[in-house]
Design a protein around this motif. Structure first.
Motif, short mmCIF file in Angstrom:
data_model
loop_
_atom_site.label_atom_id
_atom_site.label_comp_id
_atom_site.label_asym_id
_atom_site.label_seq_id
_atom_site.Cartn_x
_atom_site.Cartn_y
_atom_site.Cartn_z
N THR A 12 -81.60 -8.51 -68.80
CA THR A 12 -80.80 -9.15 -69.83
C THR A 12 -81.29 -10.57 -70.03
OG1 THR A 12 -79.21 -9.98 -68.23
CG2 THR A 12 -78.76 -7.82 -69.17
N VAL B 38 -79.45 -8.70 -62.50
CA VAL B 38 -78.01 -8.56 -62.30
C VAL B 38 -77.47 -9.59 -61.32
CG1 VAL B 38 -78.03 -6.11 -62.85
CG2 VAL B 38 -78.28 -6.84 -60.47
N ASP C 66 -74.53 -8.85 -59.82
CA ASP C 66 -73.77 -8.02 -58.89
C ASP C 66 -74.40 -6.63 -58.88
OD1 ASP C 66 -71.87 -6.30 -57.67
OD2 ASP C 66 -70.22 -7.61 -58.25
N THR D 65 -71.47 -3.76 -59.65
CA THR D 65 -70.91 -3.65 -61.00
C THR D 65 -71.98 -3.72 -62.08
OG1 THR D 65 -70.57 -6.03 -61.30
CG2 THR D 65 -68.82 -4.79 -60.17
N ARG D 66 -73.19 -4.18 -61.71
CA ARG D 66 -74.30 -4.39 -62.64
C ARG D 66 -74.03 -5.49 -63.65
NH1 ARG D 66 -78.02 -2.43 -59.80
NH2 ARG D 66 -79.41 -2.16 -61.59
N GLN D 67 -73.12 -6.41 -63.33
CA GLN D 67 -72.88 -7.55 -64.19
C GLN D 67 -74.19 -8.31 -64.40
OE1 GLN D 67 -70.51 -10.62 -62.42
NE2 GLN D 67 -70.31 -11.82 -64.30
N SER E 65 -76.65 -14.72 -65.44
CA SER E 65 -76.43 -15.67 -66.53
C SER E 65 -76.97 -17.04 -66.17
CB SER E 65 -74.93 -15.78 -66.84
OG SER E 65 -74.68 -16.83 -67.74
N GLU F 112 -65.82 -19.84 -60.05
CA GLU F 112 -66.27 -18.77 -60.94
C GLU F 112 -66.75 -19.40 -62.25
OE1 GLU F 112 -66.51 -15.64 -60.38
OE2 GLU F 112 -65.19 -15.19 -58.67
N PRO F 113 -67.71 -18.74 -62.90
CA PRO F 113 -68.39 -17.51 -62.49
C PRO F 113 -69.58 -17.81 -61.58
CG PRO F 113 -69.14 -18.15 -64.66
CD PRO F 113 -68.10 -19.16 -64.27
#
Length: 407
Positions: free
Chosen positions: A40, A96, A98, A101-103, A106, A260-261
């Motif tokens: 991503t 990723v 995580d 969760t595959r978040q 960023s 967070e995050p």
């Protein structure tokens, strides 16, 4: 300083060229993570950086180089920011945050920055030098009692990693105690005691040995002189004047704080060598040597601030940047700061996270790398591999050097 299968560094530690850092122990059969398939891309909203910020050709080469390193080193998530005035910028997040969760990763996440903490601690110390409240050539015994050979070890020796003290993080009992319960809290005096069990490694000023004990002692000096907790001193004297609103030093009752995050961190610095999620491990063991947290946005700003001495007098900054040989080709070290390939700054690593924040005066360029693993590949730190790959393409005349042996 070198990582071996039986002695890895729980690095609140300098890790340029995968050689500078003294900490704890993991198994020779440490497991590695699997490269993620998710790719991503994120743009830092503060950077005003387009998807083709350095031109199509350079941007494509950087994309490929980072993807290749991430695959080779099995890095779950990578965030890279490169700003080159007059040429453009490159800000990307891939992979990723995580693995469950595959978040997506960023560029906006908070991250543990390990030994980059040293640049903040030493800045606070040097401000006290500017105020004539301390002198760099004062003996540590003037401020902290019980330091082996403390009458002959100066604050300068500590800041430039030439104290001759034994690193507490290289003590086997420390490694066992930490990895047996990564959530426990350590006091600075408890940390130093692990190192004091051993004889000093060299006479003061003679040999460069990267050592977290040095920066813990400087944290105690700051507290002694100011009468305040070092975390509060850094916040008031360094973070606020530098306008670093997303940077913090978790300490005391808030030591487990992690805003967070943020990405999950993954390490094989465990008693068995198995990969573990180290996101919420207690950073008190690194204290003023490596406990801090920041973001790419703040680190971009800090890179120039610390390299150009915006918070210090010119004379004190000159002292800071007087770098000396480390014994490793292409790398010199000053007062809590290094120079490699013309890049000035620091990097950091502790279980689950690594970072690089450097500034290149010759081009007024800034590089920030944040990742969510510290698992080495062929003895090389993954953050070093990334920084080297990026600079080979973007600043071929100024490559973040990693040529020193790793074993």
């Amino acid at each position: 300083m070198r990582r071996t299968p039986s002695r890895r560094l729980l690095a609140a530690a300098l890790l340029v060229a995968s050689v500078l850092a003294p900490t704890a122990v993991t198994s020779a059969t440490a497991a590695t993570t699997t490269a993620t398939a998710v790719h991503t891309v994120g743009i830092d909203p503060h950077a005003h950086c387009s998807s083709n910020g350095l031109g199509h050709g350079v941007t494509a080469r950087l994309d490929k180089a980072i993807a290749d390193v991430r695959k080779k080193a099995a890095i779950p998530g990578v965030a890279v920011g490169l700003w080159m005035p007059g040429k453009g910028c490159y800000v990307r997040a891939t992979g990723v945050a995580d693995k469950v969760t595959r978040q997506p990763m960023s560029t906006d996440f908070y991250s543990r920055i390990g030994s980059e903490t040293k640049t903040f601690t030493v800045t606070a110390l040097l401000q006290l030098v500017d105020e004539r409240r301390i002198g760099l050539d004062d003996p540590i015994s003037r401020y902290v009692h019980g330091v082996p050979n403390g009458r002959h070890i100066t604050l300068r020796h500590l800041a430039e990693m030439r104290s001759g003290l034994f690193p507490y993080s290289a003590d086997a009992d420390f490694a066992h105690d930490l990895l047996s319960d990564p959530t426990r809290s350590f006091t600075p005096r408890e940390l130093l005691a692990y190192g004091y069990k051993h004889r000093n490694t060299a006479a003061p000023g003679k040999v460069f040995v990267y050592n977290n004990s040095n920066l813990v002692l400087l944290g105690l000096v700051i507290e002694k002189v100011t009468g305040h907790h070092v975390a509060d001193v850094i916040d008031r004297r360094v973070l606020r004047p530098a306008h670093l609103d997303q940077t913090l030093f978790p300490d005391g009752p808030n030591v487990r704080e992690f805003p967070e995050p943020h990405a999950h961190g993954y390490t094989n610095q465990t008693l068995t060598g198995a990969v573990a999620d180290s996101t919420d491990w207690n950073p008190s063991w690194a204290w003023s040597a490596g406990a801090m947290i920041s973001t790419m946005h703040d680190l971009r700003s800090w890179a120039k601030t610390v390299a150009t001495g915006e918070l210090l007098s010119p004379e004190t900054q000159k002292q800071r940047l007087k770098t000396l040989p480390t014994g490793f080709p292409g790398l010199t070290y000053g007062l809590g700061i290094f120079e490699t390939g013309g890049w000035i700054g620091h990097n950091g690593s502790l279980p689950g996270y690594e970072s690089v924040t450097v500034y290149l005066p010759a081009l007024k360029a800034t590089l920030v790398v944040l990742i969510n693993t510290d698992i080495t590949t062929g003895g090389q730190e993954p953050s070093t591999l990334l920084a080297r790959a990026v600079t080979k393409i973007a600043t071929p005349g100024h490559v973040y050097d990693g040529s020193a042996p790793t074993r």
